[in-house]
Design an enzyme around this catalytic site. Structure first.
Site, PDB file in Angstrom:
ATOM      1  N   GLU A 125      11.139  26.536  -4.377  1.00 24.74           N
ATOM      2  CA  GLU A 125      11.789  25.535  -3.527  1.00 24.74           C
ATOM      3  C   GLU A 125      12.709  26.188  -2.490  1.00 24.74           C
ATOM      4  O   GLU A 125      12.978  25.609  -1.441  1.00 24.74           O
ATOM      5  CB  GLU A 125      12.520  24.502  -4.389  1.00 24.74           C
ATOM      6  CG  GLU A 125      11.509  23.782  -5.272  1.00 24.74           C
ATOM      7  CD  GLU A 125      11.893  22.390  -5.726  1.00 24.74           C
ATOM      8  OE1 GLU A 125      13.074  22.027  -5.627  1.00 24.74           O
ATOM      9  OE2 GLU A 125      10.996  21.668  -6.193  1.00 24.74           O
TER      10      GLU A 125
ATOM     11  N   HIS B  65       4.371  23.958  -9.684  1.00 24.86           N
ATOM     12  CA  HIS B  65       4.858  24.809  -8.591  1.00 24.86           C
ATOM     13  C   HIS B  65       4.183  26.187  -8.586  1.00 24.86           C
ATOM     14  O   HIS B  65       4.160  26.860  -7.563  1.00 24.86           O
ATOM     15  CB  HIS B  65       6.367  25.055  -8.724  1.00 24.86           C
ATOM     16  CG  HIS B  65       7.223  23.955  -8.181  1.00 24.86           C
ATOM     17  ND1 HIS B  65       7.352  22.753  -8.810  1.00 24.86           N
ATOM     18  CD2 HIS B  65       8.003  23.886  -7.068  1.00 24.86           C
ATOM     19  CE1 HIS B  65       8.191  21.988  -8.114  1.00 24.86           C
ATOM     20  NE2 HIS B  65       8.598  22.657  -7.057  1.00 24.86           N
TER      21      HIS B  65
ATOM     22  N   CYS C  77       2.227  16.580 -13.677  1.00 25.84           N
ATOM     23  CA  CYS C  77       3.411  17.344 -14.073  1.00 25.84           C
ATOM     24  C   CYS C  77       3.117  17.873 -15.462  1.00 25.84           C
ATOM     25  O   CYS C  77       2.804  17.102 -16.370  1.00 25.84           O
ATOM     26  CB  CYS C  77       4.621  16.411 -14.095  1.00 25.84           C
ATOM     27  SG  CYS C  77       6.116  17.111 -14.837  1.00 25.84           S
TER      28      CYS C  77
ATOM     29  N   CYS D 108       2.708  25.099 -14.628  1.00 28.71           N
ATOM     30  CA  CYS D 108       3.713  24.257 -13.971  1.00 28.71           C
ATOM     31  C   CYS D 108       3.220  24.079 -12.550  1.00 28.71           C
ATOM     32  O   CYS D 108       2.707  25.042 -11.944  1.00 28.71           O
ATOM     33  CB  CYS D 108       5.076  24.946 -13.992  1.00 28.71           C
ATOM     34  SG  CYS D 108       6.315  24.143 -12.941  1.00 28.71           S
TER      35      CYS D 108
ATOM     36  N   ASP E 238       4.660  12.954 -10.493  1.00 27.80           N
ATOM     37  CA  ASP E 238       5.266  14.216 -10.895  1.00 27.80           C
ATOM     38  C   ASP E 238       6.784  14.035 -10.899  1.00 27.80           C
ATOM     39  O   ASP E 238       7.314  13.085 -10.338  1.00 27.80           O
ATOM     40  CB  ASP E 238       4.878  15.311  -9.876  1.00 27.80           C
ATOM     41  CG  ASP E 238       5.541  16.655 -10.163  1.00 27.80           C
ATOM     42  OD1 ASP E 238       5.457  17.099 -11.325  1.00 27.80           O
ATOM     43  OD2 ASP E 238       6.144  17.239  -9.262  1.00 27.80           O
ATOM     44  N   SER E 239       7.475  14.991 -11.522  1.00 28.63           N
ATOM     45  CA  SER E 239       8.932  14.966 -11.537  1.00 28.63           C
ATOM     46  C   SER E 239       9.526  15.153 -10.137  1.00 28.63           C
ATOM     47  O   SER E 239      10.687  14.859  -9.912  1.00 28.63           O
ATOM     48  CB  SER E 239       9.456  16.069 -12.446  1.00 28.63           C
ATOM     49  OG  SER E 239       8.963  17.322 -12.012  1.00 28.63           O
TER      50      SER E 239
END
Lengths: 274, 274
Positions: A155, A189, A76, A187, A13-14
């Site tokens: 985050e 997240h 991702c 996404c 993932d990024s």
């Protein structure tokens, strides 16, 4: 040569978001070993161009190949949307992304043929969710909406915060007006915002989590290729290994909020060298 | 060899934020040519480690050297805080960052010896603003607060939005409680929130903009080294040149919201090659 069934799955993932995919693989394929790479030095991918995301993904795949993985999961959405097509032609390993499994589930779920997708700017712009869904069922209309503030809000840890809820209401207003009955959290997240999103979209909209669907697609793929780990691995090898391109302490801290067990030995990799 | 007075100033940033520094140089040193590099492929730096930020900054400095610049401005608070010390020992060109000029102005401004700094996580953690200010005047107390959501909020365009105001109130509550009379906007994006921040901090707190202070420090530096552009450049060379490591259209669009003139010919550079 027959691939080693006991070899790990490479997941990348990024950054840290792909850990939601790792979590689903741990839960649903508990016998599989995992090597995870998070590109924390170059995160985020969601606002980057296709060429750059392909270049970065290619380096990561090269790194994972050095770890003798038996299959690769692009955990991702942005890299799945922008780079999977190109990368899968370049390597011999089986490789899957998160977009296709998410799109398939949305097609199976929707009753009223109106599906919403929330994701990064690059993922929405790629149009891949839209394309895969309408290829599977041309009667479905797909409404996409980029939500660039969701990742930094997650985050920051504000996953149950009134500010985040207000941002979500604003982002979602337009697609909720379209009377969708299915919403893809496009996404990695976003599943961490699930309970807040549930509140905003109400009970009538089904939330699709591509991370979970991808763990199911991985299971089918491994079975098909006779690559499932028989689970009798007594070699004392570490079951889950984590690598990141920067900030391993930060990575460990975030991982702790996503994964069932604490990790502390994430290793740093200079990914440009691959 | 005497450096060319008509050579451009090299200015770099992790992305588009450094354009606020470019804007100040354009306004205050209108005879100077500028070569700007924005590392949009690896933005943001604010959550990255010192070693990574040094490595990235070094590559950019190498690139700017190929553009025959006569001096370099690190227009990124994070890179100034984490990399300037190391880089200035490695090169012959004069180089300045934005942190020192911002810190100096805060020292001159504060009456009650209580200064706030808002910046990225890495800048606050570096402690450099705090260190420079207390070195200059040990009687000053500095209160730092990382504001990681400000950059994505600015990039979303929500610079005058009630959501951003609510985020700012929450971030600033603690340091406003300390009765500060001076607040350093220690990230290049933050001056774009100036009117909103003014509303939140009230009229009694002076907002310090390191971008403006840096343009003044640059003027003093060039004068001292006899490197000021005499302004009679008739060579037809382009006065302002822009380079980015990714997404030049996106870069141009954002630049349009910051700079007095539209730019359209930003060139892409593969920065890992430097």
């Amino acid at each position: 040569m027959k691939a080693d069934r006991q070899a790990p799955i490479g997941v990348f993932d990024s950054g840290v978001g792909g850990l939601t995919v790792v979590r689903e693989i741990m839960r649903n394929l508990p016998d599989e070993r995992i090597v995870y790479f998070g590109d924390t030095a170059r995160v985020p991918y969601g606002s980057k161009s296709k060429n750059t995301v392909i270049r970065y993904s290619r380096q990561i795949v090269h790194f994972l190949e050095t770890q003798q993985v038996k299959a690769i999961v692009i955990a991702c959405n942005t890299a799945s949307a922008l780079a999977l097509d190109t990368i899968e032609k370049e390597i011999d390993l089986p490789i899957i992304g998160v977009v296709k499994p998410g799109a398939q589930m949305a097609v199976e779920t929707t009753q009223n043929k109106r599906v919403g997708v929330i994701a990064t700017e690059s993922t929405i712009q790629s149009g891949l969710y839209q394309q895969l869904i309408t290829e599977a069922d041309p009667a479905i209309t797909v409404y996409g909406k980029p939500c660039p503030l969701f990742v930094p809000l997650v985050e920051e840890g504000w996953t149950k915060d009134p500010i985040t809820e207000e941002v979500a209401r604003r982002y979602l207003a337009e697609i909720l007006d379209k009377d969708i009955d299915t919403l893809i959290m496009g996404c990695t997240h976003y599943p961490l915002l699930r309970s807040l999103l549930r509140k905003v979209v109400g009970e009538k909209v089904t939330l699709v989590n591509p991370a979970y669907e991808t763990s199911q697609a991985l299971r089918r793929l491994l079975r098909e290729l006779d690559l499932e780990n028989p689970g009798n691995d007594e070699l004392g090898r570490q079951k889950y290994q984590f690598f990141a391109s920067d900030g391993v302490e930060r990575f460990n801290a975030f991982a702790h909020s996503v994964l069932p067990e604490q990790i502390s030995d994430t290793k740093q990799v200079q990914i440009e060298n691959y």
